[in-house]
Design a protein around this motif. Structure first.
Motif, mmCIF file in Angstrom:
data_model
loop_
_atom_site.group_PDB
_atom_site.id
_atom_site.type_symbol
_atom_site.label_atom_id
_atom_site.label_comp_id
_atom_site.label_asym_id
_atom_site.label_seq_id
_atom_site.Cartn_x
_atom_site.Cartn_y
_atom_site.Cartn_z
ATOM 1 N N GLY A 92 -5.346 26.300 36.132
ATOM 2 C CA GLY A 92 -4.696 26.569 37.402
ATOM 3 C C GLY A 92 -3.951 25.339 37.890
ATOM 4 N N THR A 93 -3.602 25.356 39.145
ATOM 5 C CA THR A 93 -2.915 24.234 39.780
ATOM 6 C C THR A 93 -3.746 23.803 40.976
ATOM 7 O OG1 THR A 93 -0.782 25.154 39.127
ATOM 8 C CG2 THR A 93 -0.755 23.502 40.853
ATOM 9 N N VAL A 94 -3.892 22.499 41.143
ATOM 10 C CA VAL A 94 -4.609 21.976 42.311
ATOM 11 C C VAL A 94 -3.652 21.178 43.169
ATOM 12 C CG1 VAL A 94 -6.914 21.899 41.333
ATOM 13 C CG2 VAL A 94 -5.421 19.958 41.043
ATOM 14 N N ILE A 95 -3.899 21.211 44.462
ATOM 15 C CA ILE A 95 -3.169 20.373 45.395
ATOM 16 C C ILE A 95 -4.104 19.218 45.725
ATOM 17 C CG2 ILE A 95 -2.023 20.251 47.628
ATOM 18 C CD1 ILE A 95 -1.811 23.387 47.390
ATOM 19 N N VAL A 96 -3.664 18.017 45.409
ATOM 20 C CA VAL A 96 -4.478 16.818 45.615
ATOM 21 C C VAL A 96 -4.093 16.213 46.962
ATOM 22 C CG1 VAL A 96 -5.164 14.624 44.556
ATOM 23 C CG2 VAL A 96 -4.482 16.524 43.109
ATOM 24 N N SER A 97 -5.007 15.491 47.550
ATOM 25 C CA SER A 97 -4.780 14.925 48.881
ATOM 26 C C SER A 97 -3.618 13.935 48.937
ATOM 27 C CB SER A 97 -6.051 14.255 49.393
ATOM 28 O OG SER A 97 -6.464 13.235 48.518
ATOM 29 N N ASP A 98 -3.117 13.490 47.795
ATOM 30 C CA ASP A 98 -1.940 12.614 47.791
ATOM 31 C C ASP A 98 -0.637 13.404 47.889
ATOM 32 O OD1 ASP A 98 -1.767 13.723 45.261
ATOM 33 O OD2 ASP A 98 -1.897 11.823 44.183
ATOM 34 N N GLY A 99 -0.755 14.736 47.980
ATOM 35 C CA GLY A 99 0.418 15.588 48.146
ATOM 36 C C GLY A 99 0.979 16.157 46.859
ATOM 37 N N TYR A 100 0.488 15.722 45.714
ATOM 38 C CA TYR A 100 0.993 16.210 44.437
ATOM 39 C C TYR A 100 0.234 17.446 43.982
ATOM 40 C CZ TYR A 100 3.575 11.858 43.888
ATOM 41 O OH TYR A 100 4.441 10.813 44.071
ATOM 42 N N LYS A 101 0.954 18.304 43.258
ATOM 43 C CA LYS A 101 0.325 19.445 42.596
ATOM 44 C C LYS A 101 0.152 19.065 41.136
ATOM 45 C CE LYS A 101 2.058 23.172 45.478
ATOM 46 N NZ LYS A 101 2.743 24.480 45.481
ATOM 47 N N ARG A 102 -1.029 19.314 40.626
ATOM 48 C CA ARG A 102 -1.332 18.976 39.235
ATOM 49 C C ARG A 102 -2.045 20.139 38.568
ATOM 50 N NH1 ARG A 102 -2.391 13.868 41.941
ATOM 51 N NH2 ARG A 102 -1.119 12.238 41.019
ATOM 52 N N ARG A 103 -1.915 20.190 37.244
ATOM 53 C CA ARG A 103 -2.612 21.204 36.456
ATOM 54 C C ARG A 103 -4.070 20.809 36.311
ATOM 55 N NH1 ARG A 103 -3.505 21.303 31.124
ATOM 56 N NH2 ARG A 103 -1.963 19.683 30.787
ATOM 57 N N ILE A 104 -4.940 21.822 36.331
ATOM 58 C CA ILE A 104 -6.364 21.591 36.116
ATOM 59 C C ILE A 104 -6.857 22.527 35.023
ATOM 60 C CG2 ILE A 104 -7.042 23.186 37.964
ATOM 61 C CD1 ILE A 104 -9.465 21.350 38.473
ATOM 62 N N ASN A 105 -7.651 22.002 34.120
ATOM 63 C CA ASN A 105 -8.362 22.790 33.122
ATOM 64 C C ASN A 105 -9.841 22.608 33.405
ATOM 65 O OD1 ASN A 105 -6.038 23.560 31.764
ATOM 66 N ND2 ASN A 105 -6.137 21.854 30.341
ATOM 67 N N PHE A 106 -10.588 23.707 33.407
ATOM 68 C CA PHE A 106 -12.015 23.577 33.637
ATOM 69 C C PHE A 106 -12.785 24.667 32.915
ATOM 70 C CE2 PHE A 106 -10.426 26.096 37.183
ATOM 71 C CZ PHE A 106 -11.390 27.081 37.382
#
Length: 143
Positions: A92-106
């Motif tokens: 999926g995609t996560v929104i990190v507190s630094d404002g960036y969207k990043r891909r996440i695998n879990f």
């Protein structure tokens, strides 16, 4: 020389097969129940968020947090077969507190929680795998 080649061929052909019987994990002496929560289950996402924040603060002296999840979907369910520990792989995609969207695998894994009780998660946020445990680009966190 021909005799030696024939002898080696016979030995290789008569060797026991490496195939094994597949016993589903649900039918073992200590069985798994294969009842794992879905990828987008709030308890799964909360577990990932809290473990991420704890790791960032403790090991990297960072205050980064996961503030949101988008497009979370299942990638694989028990990809290695029925006789392995049940695992659900997600992305999926996560929104990190630094404002960036990043891909996440879990992954969500059965009976791999504290002292083997309950399910547990293991996650990798692309670009924040600081110790390269799932390098390159969190590929090793996927099946």
């Amino acid at each position: 020389m021909k005799w030696l080649a024939a002898f080696i061929s016979c030995m290789l052909l008569s060797a026991p097969a490496l195939a094994r019987e597949i016993t589903p994990a649900e039918r073992r002496e200590e069985p798994f129940d294969a009842m794992l929560p879905a990828c987008a289950d709030p308890s799964v996402l909360q577990s990932i968020s809290s473990r991420f924040a704890k790791k960032e603060g403790r090991f990297w002296n960072s205050d980064l947090r996961l503030v949101g999840f988008e497009r979370v979907q299942e990638v694989a369910w028990r990809p290695w077969g029925l006789d392995y520990i049940p695992r659900r792989f997600c992305t999926g995609t996560v929104i990190v507190s630094d404002g960036y969207k990043r891909r996440i695998n879990f992954s969500i894994r059965e009976d791999l929680g504290f002292i083997g009780i309950g399910w547990n998660t293991e996650a990798c946020v692309d670009g924040l795998d600081r110790d390269y445990a799932f390098a390159p680009h969190c590929k090793q966190a996927a099946p």
